[in-house]
Design a protein around this motif. Structure first.
Motif, PDB file in Angstrom:
ATOM      1  N   GLY A   1      66.336  -4.242  34.764  1.00 40.84           N
ATOM      2  CA  GLY A   1      66.914  -3.605  33.440  1.00 40.84           C
ATOM      3  C   GLY A   1      66.057  -2.446  33.173  1.00 40.84           C
ATOM      4  O   GLY A   1      66.209  -2.038  31.968  1.00 40.84           O
ATOM      5  N   ARG A   2      65.429  -1.884  34.022  1.00 37.77           N
ATOM      6  CA  ARG A   2      64.239  -0.824  33.729  1.00 37.77           C
ATOM      7  C   ARG A   2      64.988   0.168  33.552  1.00 37.77           C
ATOM      8  O   ARG A   2      66.228   0.679  33.707  1.00 37.77           O
ATOM      9  N   MET A   3      64.400   1.425  32.697  1.00 40.86           N
ATOM     10  CA  MET A   3      64.962   2.632  32.517  1.00 40.86           C
ATOM     11  C   MET A   3      64.904   3.283  34.100  1.00 40.86           C
ATOM     12  O   MET A   3      63.720   3.596  34.676  1.00 40.86           O
ATOM     13  N   ALA A   4      65.714   3.919  34.417  1.00 47.25           N
ATOM     14  CA  ALA A   4      66.116   4.600  35.815  1.00 47.25           C
ATOM     15  C   ALA A   4      64.969   5.845  35.650  1.00 47.25           C
ATOM     16  O   ALA A   4      64.835   6.660  34.864  1.00 47.25           O
ATOM     17  N   ASP A   5      64.238   5.859  36.853  1.00 47.21           N
ATOM     18  CA  ASP A   5      63.395   7.023  37.163  1.00 47.21           C
ATOM     19  C   ASP A   5      63.818   7.994  38.391  1.00 47.21           C
ATOM     20  O   ASP A   5      63.242   8.899  38.493  1.00 47.21           O
TER      21      ASP A   5
ATOM     22  N   LEU B   1      64.478  14.241  33.367  1.00 46.28           N
ATOM     23  CA  LEU B   1      65.245  13.156  32.797  1.00 46.28           C
ATOM     24  C   LEU B   1      64.488  11.942  32.378  1.00 46.28           C
ATOM     25  O   LEU B   1      64.907  11.394  31.259  1.00 46.28           O
ATOM     26  N   PHE B   2      63.560  11.495  33.089  1.00 43.62           N
ATOM     27  CA  PHE B   2      62.780  10.486  32.647  1.00 43.62           C
ATOM     28  C   PHE B   2      62.011  10.607  31.642  1.00 43.62           C
ATOM     29  O   PHE B   2      61.936   9.641  30.589  1.00 43.62           O
ATOM     30  N   ALA B   3      61.586  11.896  31.245  1.00 46.18           N
ATOM     31  CA  ALA B   3      60.971  12.161  30.285  1.00 46.18           C
ATOM     32  C   ALA B   3      61.913  11.982  29.011  1.00 46.18           C
ATOM     33  O   ALA B   3      61.504  11.461  27.621  1.00 46.18           O
ATOM     34  N   LYS B   4      62.946  12.662  29.168  1.00 45.94           N
ATOM     35  CA  LYS B   4      63.985  12.454  28.257  1.00 45.94           C
ATOM     36  C   LYS B   4      64.385  11.278  27.733  1.00 45.94           C
ATOM     37  O   LYS B   4      64.263  11.020  26.563  1.00 45.94           O
ATOM     38  N   ASP B   5      64.571  10.508  28.721  1.00 51.29           N
ATOM     39  CA  ASP B   5      64.927   9.016  28.278  1.00 51.29           C
ATOM     40  C   ASP B   5      63.750   8.203  27.660  1.00 51.29           C
ATOM     41  O   ASP B   5      63.984   7.438  26.736  1.00 51.29           O
TER      42      ASP B   5
ATOM     43  N   GLN C   1      52.937  11.996  23.266  1.00 47.57           N
ATOM     44  CA  GLN C   1      52.665  10.678  23.682  1.00 47.57           C
ATOM     45  C   GLN C   1      53.196  10.321  25.174  1.00 47.57           C
ATOM     46  O   GLN C   1      52.547   9.994  26.119  1.00 47.57           O
ATOM     47  N   VAL C   2      54.312  10.889  25.435  1.00 50.43           N
ATOM     48  CA  VAL C   2      55.026  10.906  26.835  1.00 50.43           C
ATOM     49  C   VAL C   2      54.417  11.805  27.681  1.00 50.43           C
ATOM     50  O   VAL C   2      53.892  11.575  28.835  1.00 50.43           O
ATOM     51  N   ALA C   3      53.867  12.931  27.030  1.00 51.59           N
ATOM     52  CA  ALA C   3      53.044  14.000  27.753  1.00 51.59           C
ATOM     53  C   ALA C   3      51.757  13.361  28.204  1.00 51.59           C
ATOM     54  O   ALA C   3      51.427  13.690  29.426  1.00 51.59           O
TER      55      ALA C   3
END
Length: 338
Positions: free
Chosen positions: A63-67, A156-160, A171-173
């Motif tokens: 169920g993880r965020m798709a990368d 797209l991963f960064a956006k999610d 923080q994501v950066a």
């Protein structure tokens, strides 16, 4: 510690070090990559006795965020595992409140490859105790250590990650070991193209930021219908995948590349300025002199031409034409003034 445990710990250490830069001469400095790798080291430290388990793939939930945009593209990996075995375990964590159920931390492609295999029935896994945040950080760290995520997958991963509340852009950066400006730009490009269209196109390895940005701007600034483009993308991808099977095209001919090119072509065609209408063909009418046809009056884009059939009359008109035109011009001016 037994040699077996050392080997399994070393395996996770290797994953943690994947993609890390060479150590700097000075010591004591903390880099974003070092911070990122701590998640993997924490995962290693939380592994149940560093034991590699043989698990039923059906007992593992993903169920993880798709990368990745093409997680099902695992045929080659499946064949390799069937031929040589699964050399690197996946990482899972125990599902809260459910015995013998697990949540995937990382290793999606390995898990999917074994699920598609008729020969391999168990997946080799390390079991760890991590909360949601730590599991996500471990996933990010492991993925950023790999070199095969395309620009648009990372965007797209960064956006999610930002949308999910994992952290703000800064923080994501930091966790992705890139600059905040690059995260802002990547998210902006993903928004301009549209997440659904991005997923319809696919990873498109080799298509970098400039072409994705150009595509996104063209779509956004010209108000193009993304649903139409998604339809074009799906058809192009289906055709590309069919060609790989029917025409035995080399597997390096990535269908997502062909899909991107098809969408790019459609966008270029949609915004190409319409051609100026072709000028009307020259028109001509007979010129009557004394009740009989004596020549032709022809109108062209450049002006008016008169052809006289009677050569003697034409010779005389040629000597008088300047005075005749002056007279006609004066009559035209008087008519205009009236």
């Amino acid at each position: 510690m037994t040699s077996g445990k050392k080997k399994r710990m070393s395996m996770l250490d290797s994953l943690a070090a994947a993609g890390a830069p060479s150590p700097a001469p000075q010591t004591g400095a903390v880099t974003p990559m070092m911070t990122s790798n701590r998640a993997l080291r924490s995962a290693r430290d939380a592994v149940d006795s560093h034991h590699v388990w043989e698990l039923d793939p059906a007992s593992i939930e993903d169920g993880r965020m798709a990368d990745r945009l093409d997680p099902a593209d695992v045929m080659d990996l499946r064949d390799a595992i069937e031929a040589n075995g699964q050399t690197v375990p996946i990482l899972v964590r125990r599902a809260p409140g459910e015995d013998d159920r697990y949540l995937l931390v990382y290793g999606r492609r390995r898990l999917e490859a074994i699920r598609q295999s008729d020969k391999v029935t168990k997946v080799r896994a390390l079991v760890t105790n991590l909360d949601d945040d730590s599991a996500l950080r471990a996933q990010i760290s492991e993925n950023m250590g790999r070199r095969d995520l395309s620009f648009i997958e990372k965007a797209l991963f960064a956006k999610d990650l930002v949308s999910s509340g994992f952290g703000n852009q800064s923080q994501v950066a930091e966790i992705l070991t890139v600059t905040k400006s690059s995260i802002s730009m990547a998210i902006a490009i993903a928004d301009m193209v549209g997440p659904d269209l991005v997923r319809a196109i696919g990873a498109a390895h080799g298509i970098g930021r400039p072409r994705w940005e150009s595509l996104g701007r063209a779509i956004d600034e010209n108000g193009l219908d993304r649903e139409d483009l998604i339809g074009i993308a799906k058809e192009a991808r289906e055709n590309a995948e069919t060609s790989m099977v029917v025409d035995d095209v080399a597997s390096t001919n990535d269908p997502s590349i062909q899909t991107f090119l098809a969408v790019e072509k459609a966008v270029t065609k949609a915004i190409k300025p319409a051609k100026s209408p072709s000028p009307a063909p020259p028109s001509s009418v007979p010129l009557k002199i004394g009740g009989k046809r004596g020549g032709t009056v022809k109108r062209t884009v450049k002006g008016l031409s008169i052809e006289l059939a009677d050569g003697d009359f034409a010779d005389w008109v040629e000597t008088q034409v300047h005075d005749m035109i002056e007279d006609l011009h004066e009559r035209w001016k008087q008519r205009s003034e009236d």
